[in-house]
Design an enzyme around this catalytic site. Structure first.
Site, mmCIF file in Angstrom:
data_model
loop_
_atom_site.group_PDB
_atom_site.id
_atom_site.type_symbol
_atom_site.label_atom_id
_atom_site.label_comp_id
_atom_site.label_asym_id
_atom_site.label_seq_id
_atom_site.Cartn_x
_atom_site.Cartn_y
_atom_site.Cartn_z
ATOM 1 N N ASP A 30 -3.237 10.566 63.248
ATOM 2 C CA ASP A 30 -1.849 10.696 62.810
ATOM 3 C C ASP A 30 -1.743 11.075 61.343
ATOM 4 O O ASP A 30 -2.454 10.538 60.490
ATOM 5 C CB ASP A 30 -1.101 9.380 63.037
ATOM 6 N N GLU A 34 7.119 10.138 75.012
ATOM 7 C CA GLU A 34 5.914 9.450 74.568
ATOM 8 C C GLU A 34 6.322 8.389 73.542
ATOM 9 O O GLU A 34 7.103 8.667 72.631
ATOM 10 C CB GLU A 34 4.930 10.425 73.918
#
Length: 278
Positions: free
Chosen positions: A61, A50
């Site tokens: 995140d 990824e």
């Protein structure tokens, strides 16, 4: 349509093991080093890679990956350069699946049709777009599928049986189960709890179910791989990269090996789940 992702999971199923999936931010700490790291990952044992698309406002995140995105942006990384990174990787590797992960805003600005055409020609296999729910499938999900890309959806601990069919409706490639409630790097995955969640999702789909968030060590990766079709590690690899940089945040002679070395240890952890089952 059979993608590299489909082919990868079919092979792993025959081998009787789970996938080791790595995440790193495109362009961190600079585009040249980022490409060298990504090139090193398959040899270290990564089955699927990824690649994060740097964005200024990443809602899912944690601090480590946010910092990685900011380093990449500071070094001049763009979505166009991210696709160039994919092309650079594909020049030497035609088989390892690549998934772009991130947020819709940069794609929207780039232009959906143009992005999908460029991503497909560059060698991208799938997309994980964190902030596009199933209700917005016409924006990107359905066009991506028509372009021959897998659209991988996130399921979370709060995705109940009523919501799950909508999440799975147009998902392909694999289902990404977020093992914790929170941002990346904010907790540790509980293998037993994850096992129950994976079993519940599998009652609704035949797709592989891979687990990410909260996996930082080979032991943790092994525990998750025993219950899931894949273990995704991002924050730990990003931390290894950050720890190898100099005081100005620039790559050193240790950077590529620091990430590849940890990836190799994590890959052994994932493969250990098969050995433990035998």
């Amino acid at each position: 349509m059979t993608t590299r992702i489909d082919t990868c999971f079919a092979r792993l199923k025959k081998e009787g093991r789970s996938a080791f999936i790595t995440f790193l931010m495109a362009g961190d700490p600079d585009s040249a080093t980022s490409l060298e790291i990504i090139k090193a990952l398959p040899k270290a044992g990564a089955d699927i890679i990824e690649i994060g698309m740097p964005f200024t406002d990443p809602m899912a995140d944690g601090p480590a990956i946010q910092a990685a995105g900011l380093r990449a942006l500071k070094a001049g990384m763009t979505l166009k350069k991210t696709l160039a990174l994919v092309r650079g990787f594909r020049a030497g590797d035609a088989t390892t699946p690549l998934v772009l992960m991130g947020y819709y805003n940069p794609i929207y600005i780039y232009g959906v049709d143009r992005f999908l055409a460029d991503a497909k020609s560059a060698g991208v296999d799938g997309l994980i777009i964190v902030d596009l729910p199933p209700e917005e499938d016409t924006e990107l999900c359905l066009p991506a599928m028509q372009a021959g890309l897998n659209f991988i959806r996130l399921a979370t601990p709060t995705t109940d049986d009523k919501r799950l069919p909508a999440v799975l409706a147009n998902t392909s490639g694999f289902v990404y189960y977020v093992s914790i409630t929170g941002i990346t790097g904010s907790g540790s995955a509980d293998a037993d709890v994850v096992g129950e969640a994976v079993a519940r999702i599998k009652r609704h789909t035949k797709l592989p179910v891979c687990v990410g968030f909260g996996i930082r060590t080979p032991q943790a990766a092994r525990g998750i791989a025993a219950h899931a079709d894949g273990a995704v590690v991002g924050t730990a690899l990003v931390d290894a990269l950050r720890g190898s940089l100099d005081s100005d945040g620039r790559a050193t002679a240790k950077t590529v090996d620091a990430v590849a070395g940890l990836a190799a240890a994590l890959a052994q952890g994932v493969r250990g789940a098969k050995q433990a089952a035998e």
